[in-house]
Design an enzyme around this catalytic site. Structure first.
Site, PDB file in Angstrom:
ATOM      1  N   PRO A   1      11.725  -9.515  15.681  1.00 42.37           N
ATOM      2  CA  PRO A   1      12.572  -9.031  14.889  1.00 42.37           C
ATOM      3  C   PRO A   1      12.745  -9.331  13.599  1.00 42.37           C
ATOM      4  O   PRO A   1      13.406  -8.464  12.634  1.00 42.37           O
ATOM      5  CB  PRO A   1      13.899  -9.574  15.714  1.00 42.37           C
ATOM      6  CG  PRO A   1      13.295 -10.141  16.939  1.00 42.37           C
ATOM      7  CD  PRO A   1      11.788 -10.296  16.657  1.00 42.37           C
TER       8      PRO A   1
ATOM      9  N   ALA B   1       1.455  -1.353  14.295  1.00 42.24           N
ATOM     10  CA  ALA B   1       1.753  -2.322  14.925  1.00 42.24           C
ATOM     11  C   ALA B   1       1.861  -1.985  16.479  1.00 42.24           C
ATOM     12  O   ALA B   1       0.907  -2.776  17.415  1.00 42.24           O
ATOM     13  CB  ALA B   1       3.355  -2.337  14.660  1.00 42.24           C
TER      14      ALA B   1
ATOM     15  N   LYS C   1       6.974   0.796  19.514  1.00 44.10           N
ATOM     16  CA  LYS C   1       6.440   2.052  18.511  1.00 44.10           C
ATOM     17  C   LYS C   1       6.286   1.406  17.022  1.00 44.10           C
ATOM     18  O   LYS C   1       5.526   0.588  16.936  1.00 44.10           O
ATOM     19  CB  LYS C   1       7.805   3.027  18.777  1.00 44.10           C
ATOM     20  CG  LYS C   1       8.007   3.579  20.106  1.00 44.10           C
ATOM     21  CD  LYS C   1       9.105   4.829  20.006  1.00 44.10           C
ATOM     22  CE  LYS C   1       9.180   5.358  21.338  1.00 44.10           C
ATOM     23  NZ  LYS C   1      10.508   6.023  21.638  1.00 44.10           N
TER      24      LYS C   1
ATOM     25  N   GLY D   1       1.026  -1.402   0.080  1.00 41.94           N
ATOM     26  CA  GLY D   1       0.015  -0.199   0.054  1.00 41.94           C
ATOM     27  C   GLY D   1       0.769   1.117  -0.025  1.00 41.94           C
ATOM     28  O   GLY D   1       0.547   2.076  -0.955  1.00 41.94           O
ATOM     29  N   PHE D   2       1.704   1.304   0.854  1.00 38.12           N
ATOM     30  CA  PHE D   2       2.642   2.354   1.124  1.00 38.12           C
ATOM     31  C   PHE D   2       1.988   3.885   1.425  1.00 38.12           C
ATOM     32  O   PHE D   2       2.456   4.895   0.797  1.00 38.12           O
ATOM     33  CB  PHE D   2       3.745   2.459  -0.102  1.00 38.12           C
ATOM     34  CG  PHE D   2       4.617   1.166  -0.379  1.00 38.12           C
ATOM     35  CD1 PHE D   2       5.142   0.660   0.703  1.00 38.12           C
ATOM     36  CD2 PHE D   2       4.453   0.707  -1.505  1.00 38.12           C
ATOM     37  CE1 PHE D   2       5.702  -0.411   0.559  1.00 38.12           C
ATOM     38  CE2 PHE D   2       5.022  -0.655  -1.800  1.00 38.12           C
ATOM     39  CZ  PHE D   2       5.726  -1.117  -0.516  1.00 38.12           C
TER      40      PHE D   2
ATOM     41  N   ILE E   1      10.839  -4.106  19.971  1.00 35.41           N
ATOM     42  CA  ILE E   1      10.752  -4.955  18.478  1.00 35.41           C
ATOM     43  C   ILE E   1       9.791  -6.110  18.664  1.00 35.41           C
ATOM     44  O   ILE E   1      10.238  -7.062  19.577  1.00 35.41           O
ATOM     45  CB  ILE E   1      12.032  -5.161  17.943  1.00 35.41           C
ATOM     46  CG1 ILE E   1      12.842  -3.729  17.558  1.00 35.41           C
ATOM     47  CG2 ILE E   1      11.739  -5.848  16.566  1.00 35.41           C
ATOM     48  CD1 ILE E   1      12.199  -2.790  17.008  1.00 35.41           C
TER      49      ILE E   1
ATOM     50  N   GLY F   1       8.066   0.491  10.183  1.00 33.00           N
ATOM     51  CA  GLY F   1       8.028   0.631   8.967  1.00 33.00           C
ATOM     52  C   GLY F   1       8.166   1.619   8.193  1.00 33.00           C
ATOM     53  O   GLY F   1       8.762   1.703   6.900  1.00 33.00           O
ATOM     54  N   GLU F   2       8.100   3.029   8.557  1.00 38.20           N
ATOM     55  CA  GLU F   2       8.297   4.254   7.926  1.00 38.20           C
ATOM     56  C   GLU F   2       9.877   4.726   8.351  1.00 38.20           C
ATOM     57  O   GLU F   2      10.635   5.372   7.636  1.00 38.20           O
ATOM     58  CB  GLU F   2       7.480   5.242   8.282  1.00 38.20           C
ATOM     59  CG  GLU F   2       6.039   4.448   7.799  1.00 38.20           C
ATOM     60  CD  GLU F   2       5.207   5.763   7.591  1.00 38.20           C
ATOM     61  OE1 GLU F   2       4.982   6.886   8.449  1.00 38.20           O
ATOM     62  OE2 GLU F   2       4.146   5.589   6.787  1.00 38.20           O
TER      63      GLU F   2
END
Lengths: 316, 733
Positions: B621, B514, B690, B243-244, B618, B693-694
Site C-alpha cells: 500500500p 507489478a 493488477k 521513465g513514464f 495491493i 501506476g497508470e
C-alpha cells in the site's frame, strides 16, 4: 562552452579596466544565468572577470535616509534584510517571487538586473534571434509568443525582461551606481537603465563597455502599502505571465510597475497619476500602444484585472 | 507455470509480507545517493570517453554537407559518428524514426552526429563546432490542418473502428444529446533522469549500462539496429530515474554510445542534454477528439461515439484515445474510431496511460456535460450507466468491477454532498471554489514474465529477473513475493533486476509490471519450493515454509541446511491462458478534486484531491500510494500547464527544457488522499493483483476540468486549462 581565461578582480575600478583590456570579457558574480548561457554557447566570453571578491556585499543606510545595496548582495540576503522588509516590502516580495531558494542564494543584485531574456527562441541556437545574433532575424515573431512581450516591442524583438526584482526597483525609483574603466563613477536612474529592443535588441542596458555595477541605491522610504503580485502558470519557480508591483498610499495615489510585458520593467509615470481612478484607467495608460500577438493578447486584460485585485487588496 | 484457471488459495494469501506497507528495500541506496544510475557508473569499465549528441537544426529535409574538420581539431577530440561512417544500420522494431539521421532528416533534433572526446566539456565544445548545411523541405506540423488527411488506424490489438448496434441511427433520435470536440496537446515525459548509456565492446560483444524500462525489447532493437546477434548484446539497467514510457525503447543515447565506443575503440558514455529531450525522443501525441453521447431523459445512455485524431511520422501509430470508451459505460449503440494523420513532428509514442490519459481527459468532461444536461448529479449519471460486462461483447464479464463503489466511497469521504450543482456560486475570499469528479479505467495487461530464484547455504533467497524498477517499487514487491513464498523475512531476500543475463520479465510499462513480474517470481518460487521438498524427501504438497524453515509432519529443516553448500536454484515463468479473453480485466478509479480559481487572474489552485482505486490486491500500500499520488500530480500538470508548444512553421517543440515545459511544483499540489478498495482478483494471476501506476492518472485531468467548471461556470475543452482560457468568462473582479 568555449574555453575562456579567468581572473579575480582586486577592486571595482580594476575590474572595469580589465574588462576593457580584453575583448569579449564578461564579469561573473553568481553565474546563475551566465554559466547556463555559456554551456549553450549563447554567451561565448573569452575571458571571465570574477567580481565576487570585491566586498560589494553590504546593505548600508545612505545619508539621504535610503539604502545602498551592494552589487553582490545575494537575492536571499536582500529579501531577508530587516530594513528592506520594513521599508521596501515591494522589493522583498518581488525577490521572493522569483526563481528558487537555491538560485536566490547565489544570484546577486547586479546580476539580477542584467539577466537575459527567457524567450525560448533566444535559447535555441538553431533559430535566428536578433538578440543572440544581431541581424539574423526573429524566429519568435509569428511563432510561439504566449510568454512574450506585448508593449515596447519592435519588429526585431518581442522578448521580455524576466526579472521580478527589477520591477520593484523600477517602482522604487532605484539608481544604479557604476564605475567605468577610467575609474569614473556615475548613477544611472533605473528608468534609464534598461533599453527597449528597437533595432538593437542585443544591447539591453545603457552601461558602456567595461562599466561595472557597484551598487543599487534606493531613495528614502515612501511608505504606503507594498504589493507584488506575480501571475503565472504554476505556483512557484516560473516566470511571470504578468506581474504587478505597486505602492499604494492611503489616499489612493501611488505608483505601479509591470513585469512580463516588455523588454524592460514597465512603468509609465502618467499611469501612476491615474491610480486614484482605478485599475481600468491605470491599465489604459500603462498599455497604450501595446502590440500583442493573438497568443499573448490575454496579457492586457490580465494586467487590468491583476491591478484591480492589487488595488482592492491595498484598500482592504 | 501456466495460469489458465482462476487462482485458488496459495501461499501469497497468508499476507504476512505481501500487502504490507513496507519501506522500499532500495530506499537507503537512493536517499544516500549510492544507487548506481547509468551515467554515473564510472567504476564498471575503465577509460570511459564522453559522447555528445548533435541534433538536427531543421525539422525536415536533408543534410547538403557536413563539415567536421573544425570539430576534429578541437582539444580532446577522439572520434565522430555520423550516418556517413556508422556503417549500415537497421531500425528497431519499436522505432519509427531512425535514431541516427542523415542525409535525410525526419524530425527536429534527430541525432545526426555523436562527437566523442576525453571529457564531457570537450565533447560538448567539439560538437558545437560541427558545421552542417541543410536543405529544408516543407513539412506538416499542424494537427488541426493535417486532420482531414487521416487514415484509419488501429491501436494496439484493437480494430480500427470497433462498434456495435446502430450509432448513426440511435444518436440523432436520442432525447438528450451531446456533441462536443476536445483537444489535448503534446506532452513530454519530462522524467528526472535523462536518457543515458555507457557502452563498451569486448571483441564483438557489447555491454551497455543504460536507463531502460524494457530490457528485452531494447536488447533486440539494439542488436537489430547494429546488425549483430542479440546474444552479443548485454544490457544492464538496475536503477532508472523515471521513465513514464519515454524509456520503453532503444533511444539515441544507447545506440550512439555503442557506435561511439566502436569508433573511439574505448568505452563511451552518452546522456541526452535536457534541451534535446523533447524533440529527440518520443512524446505523447496531441489529440483532437469528438464525443457524441445520446441518452434517455432518465439518464440511460443509448448511443455513445468517440473519435480521435492524432498525428505521427510516416510508419508511426496513433494515440489510442478511444479505448476506454469501449468499456467504461453501458449503451447499446456504440462507435469508436481512431484516425492517424502524417505529421513531421518528432515521433509520437507511449507515455504513462497511453490512450486512456488523453481519452479520459475528453470523455470524462463529456460525461460531466451530459449529466448537467440531464439535471443529474455526475456520480448518479455514471452509476446509472455502469456495466458489469464488456458492452461490445456482453457474454464477457469484467473479472472485477467496483467503479460504483469507488464513486460512492469517494463521494462520502470527500464530502461531495457539499458541492453546489449550480456552477460559479461558491466564493472563498478571492477564490471561486468548486468540486469535480471523474471516473477512470485502465486495463490489466497480461504478459509472460520469468524469474530465477536461488537459495544459498545461509538461507538467503536471491531473485534474478530482467524486470526494471523505474521508481515504482519493483524491488520491494518482488522481495515481498519471494519472502512470502519461501517463508523468510525480507532481509533474507536479495533482488537483482535490470540485467539481460537474467530471465526475461514483463518489464515496466502499461502498469503491467507489478502483477506479471511478481507472478513470474511466484512461479519460480513454486519450483524452488518443490526442489527444496524433493531434496529433503518431503511431499511438496504438505511442506510448510515459514520462519526460514521448511516443515513436513514432525520434521523441520532450516532453509540454509536444505540448500546445502551447493545451494538450490529454480527458474520459471508465468504464462497466461485464455482468462484474458473470457474476462475483461480492468482497474477502476474515481477521482475527486476541489479547486479554487482566482476571480481576478484565473489562476487555478488545487485545494484537495482524492483517488479511490479498485485494482485487485495491493501488493504494497505504501509504494502503490506513491504511484497514485505521483500520477495524480502528473494529471494536474496535464490539466493545468503541460503542453509542448508547437512552432507550426519550423516544425518543432519550442519549450524544450524544464523552464519552458512546466510541470507541477510542490506549491501546486495539496494533500492527496488515496483509498484502495479491498479487492482480490483471482482471474488476473496467482498474485490476484493488477496495477495502479497508470490508473492513478486516468481521469485526473477531467476531474480538475470539471471542478473548474463547477467553480466558474466556464467549460474549457482545450487542455491545458491555463488562465487565458478563463479570463473572458470570469466575473468582474
Amino acid at each position: 562552452m568555449r574555453s575562456f581565461t579567468y581572473e579575480r578582480a582586486s577592486s571595482p575600478a580594476e575590474a572595469a579596466a580589465a574588462a576593457m583590456r580584453t575583448e569579449g570579457a564578461r564579469f561573473i558574480a553568481g553565474g546563475t544565468n551566465l554559466l547556463d548561457l555559456m554551456k549553450l554557447e549563447i554567451e561565448t566570453p573569452t575571458h571571465l572577470i570574477d567580481v565576487n571578491g570585491l566586498a560589494l556585499d553590504k546593505i548600508e543606510t545612505t545619508t539621504e535616509g535610503g539604502l545602498r545595496i551592494g552589487a553582490l548582495v545575494r537575492n536571499t540576503d536582500l529579501a531577508a534584510d530587516e530594513r528592506v522588509r520594513r521599508d521596501y516590502g515591494l522589493l522583498s516580495r518581488a525577490l521572493l517571487a522569483g526563481a528558487s531558494g537555491q538560485l536566490r542564494n547565489k544570484a546577486t543584485t547586479a546580476g539580477n538586473l542584467l539577466q537575459r531574456t527567457r524567450c525560448p527562441y533566444f535559447y535555441d541556437t538553431n533559430q535566428p534571434c536578433n538578440k543572440r545574433q544581431p541581424g539574423s532575424g526573429c524566429a519568435a515573431i509569428g511563432g510561439f509568443t504566449r510568454p512574450l512581450a506585448v508593449i515596447g516591442t519592435s519588429d526585431a524583438c518581442i522578448a521580455t525582461h524576466p526579472s521580478d526584482m527589477a520591477v520593484a526597483m523600477r517602482a522604487l525609483d532605484a539608481t544604479v551606481e557604476t564605475v567605468r574603466s577610467d575609474g569614473t563613477v556615475r548613477g544611472i536612474p533605473i528608468a534609464e537603465f534598461h533599453r527597449l529592443p528597437g533595432d538593437t535588441p542585443h544591447i539591453e542596458t545603457t552601461l558602456v563597455p567595461g562599466e561595472l555595477i557597484t551598487a543599487v541605491t534606493l531613495p528614502k522610504p515612501v511608505g504606503g502599502k507594498h504589493i507584488y503580485r506575480k501571475v503565472r502558470d504554476r505556483a512557484s519557480y516560473a516566470f511571470a505571465l504578468v506581474s504587478v508591483g505597486a505602492i499604494v498610499q492611503r489616499d489612493g495615489t501611488g505608483r505601479v510597475a509591470l513585469g512580463g510585458v516588455a523588454h524592460r520593467p514597465w512603468r509609465v509615470e502618467a499611469a501612476d497619476a491615474e491610480m486614484p481612478r482605478g485599475a481600468k484607467a491605470v491599465a489604459e495608460r500603462l498599455l497604450a500602444g501595446a502590440r500583442p500577438t493573438d497568443e499573448n493578447a490575454f496579457k492586457l486584460p490580465l494586467v487590468e484585472r491583476t491591478l484591480g485585485a492589487v488595488l482592492a487588496e491595498a484598500k482592504g | 507455470m501456466r495460469f489458465d484457471t482462476p487462482a485458488t488459495t496459495n501461499p501469497i494469501d497468508q499476507l504476512k509480507i505481501v500487502g504490507k506497507p513496507v519501506d522500499r528495500i532500495d530506499g537507503p541506496l537512493k536517499t544516500t545517493g549510492t544507487a548506481p544510475y547509468a551515467y554515473e557508473r564510472h567504476d564498471v569499465v575503465p577509460n570511459q570517453a564522453y559522447g555528445y549528441v548533435v541534433g538536427s537544426a531543421i525539422a525536415k529535409g536533408r543534410i547538403a554537407s557536413i563539415d567536421l574538420s573544425t570539430a576534429q581539431r578541437a582539444p580532446g577530440f577522439l572520434a565522430i559518428v555520423t550516418a556517413d561512417n556508422a556503417g549500415r544500420l537497421g531500425r528497431g522494431r519499436f522505432n519509427t524514426a531512425r535514431l541516427l539521421g542523415g542525409p535525410d532528416i525526419e524530425h527536429y533534433h534527430q541525432a545526426i552526429a555523436l562527437v566523442v572526446a576525453e571529457t564531457f566539456e570537450q565533447a560538448r565544445a567539439a560538437a558545437q563546432l560541427v558545421r552542417v548545411d541543410y536543405v529544408r523541405t516543407d513539412g506538416m506540423f499542424d494537427l488541426a490542418a493535417a486532420k482531414d488527411s487521416w487514415t484509419p488506424a488501429a491501436g494496439l490489438g484493437a480494430p480500427a473502428d470497433p462498434g456495435v448496434g446502430d450509432f448513426a441511427g440511435a444518436f440523432p433520435t436520442a432525447p438528450i444529446q451531446l456533441d462536443a470536440a476536445y483537444t489535448t496537446p503534446d506532452h513530454s515525459h519530462a522524467m528526472m533522469e535523462p536518457h543515458a548509456s555507457i557502452a563498451a565492446w569486448e571483441g564483438d560483444s557489447l555491454t551497455v549500462w543504460t536507463s531502460n524500462q524494457m530490457i528485452n525489447w531494447t536488447v533486440g532493437d539494439l542488436a537489430q539496429t547494429l546488425g549483430i546477434a542479440r546474444e552479443k548484446v548485454r544490457l544492464i539497467s538496475p536503477f532508472i530515474g523515471g521513465g513514464f514510457g519515454g524509456k520503453l525503447f532503444l533511444r539515441a543515447d544507447a545506440l550512439l554510445a555503442a557506435l561511439g565506443a566502436r569508433a573511439a575503440r574505448r568505452p563511451v558514455k552518452v546522456a541526452l542534454p535536457r534541451p534535446l529531450m523533447a524533440n529527440n525522443t518520443t512524446h505523447r501525441p496531441a489529440t483532437i477528439q469528438r464525443i457524441r453521447i445520446g441518452a434517455t431523459r432518465d439518464g440511460k445512455i443509448t448511443a455513445i461515439g468517440h473519435e480521435s485524431w492524432s498525428g505521427d511520422l510516416p510508419g508511426g501509430g496513433p494515440e489510442n484515445a478511444v479505448q476506454q470508451t469501449r468499456l467504461l459505460y453501458a449503451g447499446a449503440n456504440r462507435m469508436t474510431a481512431t484516425r492517424l494523420a502524417i505529421l513531421d513532428l518528432p515521433e509520437g509514442n507511449a507515455m504513462r496511460a497511453p490512450g486512456e490519459a488523453p481519452g479520459l481527459m475528453a470523455l470524462e468532461i463529456a460525461m460531466d456535460e451530459m449529466a448537467e444536461k440531464l439535471g443529474l448529479d455526475p456520480i448518479e449519471f455514471r452509476v446509472r450507466n455502469d456495466t458489469q460486462v464488456d458492452p461490445e461483447n456482453p457474454g464477457r464479464p469484467f473479472s472485477q468491477r467496483q467503479l460504483i463503489e469507488c464513486l460512492r466511497t469517494g463521494a462520502e469521504r470527500f464530502g461531495w454532498n457539499k458541492r453546489n450543482a449550480q456552477p460559479g456560486r461558491l466564493r472563498d475570499g478571492r477564490w471561486l471554489t468548486g468540486m469535480g469528479v471523474a471516473a477512470g479505467l485502465r486495463n490489466n495487461l497480461l504478459t509472460t514474465s520469468a524469474a530465477r530464484v536461488r537459495l544459498d547455504h545461509r538461507g538467503v533467497v536471491t531473485v534474478e529477473t530482467d524486470m526494471t524498477d523505474i521508481g515504482t517499487g519493483s524491488y520491494t514487491i518482488i522481495a515481498q513475493t519471494a519472502a512470502e513464498m519461501m517463508g523468510v523475512p525480507l532481509d533474507k531476500v536479495v533482488v537483482r533486476l535490470g540485467d539481460s543475463s537474467f530471465p526475461v520479465s514483463a518489464g515496466s510499462g502499461g502498469q503491467w509490471g507489478a502483477n506479471n513480474s511478481t507472478a513470474g517470481v511466484y512461479a519460480a518460487c513454486v519450483k524452488l519450493r518443490e526442489a527444496v521438498a524433493q531434496k529433503l524427501g518431503f511431499n511438496s504438497a504438505d511442506a510448510v515454509f515459514g520462519d526460514g524453515q521448511v516443515r513436513s509432519g514432525n520434521r523441520t529443516v532450516s532453509l540454509a541446511e536444505a540448500a546445502g553448500e551447493s545451494g538450490l536454484v529454480a527458474e520459471d515463468a508465468i504464462e497466461y491462458g485464455d482468462l484474458g479473453k473470457q474476462y475483461q480485466q480492468s482497474t477502476f478509479v474515481a477521482h475527486f478534486v476541489e479547486v479554487g480559481v482566482d476571480v481576478a487572474t484565473g489562476e487555478t489552485h488545487i485545494r484537495r484531491m482524492l483517488a479511490v482505486c479498485a485494482a485487485g490486491r495491493i501488493l504494497n500500500p505504501k509504494s502503490a500510494r506513491s504511484q497514485v499520488i505521483g500520477a495524480m500530480t502528473m494529471g494536474v500538470g496535464a490539466a493545468l500547464m503541460e503542453q509542448l508548444a508547437v512552432d507550426k512553421r519550423r516544425g518543432f517543440f519550442v519549450n524544450h527544457d524544464l523552464a519552458g515545459y512546466e510541470v507541477p511544483v510542490h506549491a501546486d499540489i495539496p494533500h492527496q488522499e488515496v483509498i484502495f478498495l479491498d479487492e482480490t482478483d483471482p482471474i488476473s494471476s496467482p498474485m490476484k493483483a493488477k496495477g495502479v501506476g497508470e490508473l492513478g492518472l486516468c481521469g485526473v485531468g477531467a476531474a480538475v476540468a470539471n471542478a473548474i467548471y463547477n467553480a466558474t461556470g466556464i467549460r474549457v475543452r482545450d487542455y491545458p486549462i491555463t488562465l487565458d482560457k478563463l479570463l473572458a468568462g470570469l466575473p468582474e473582479a
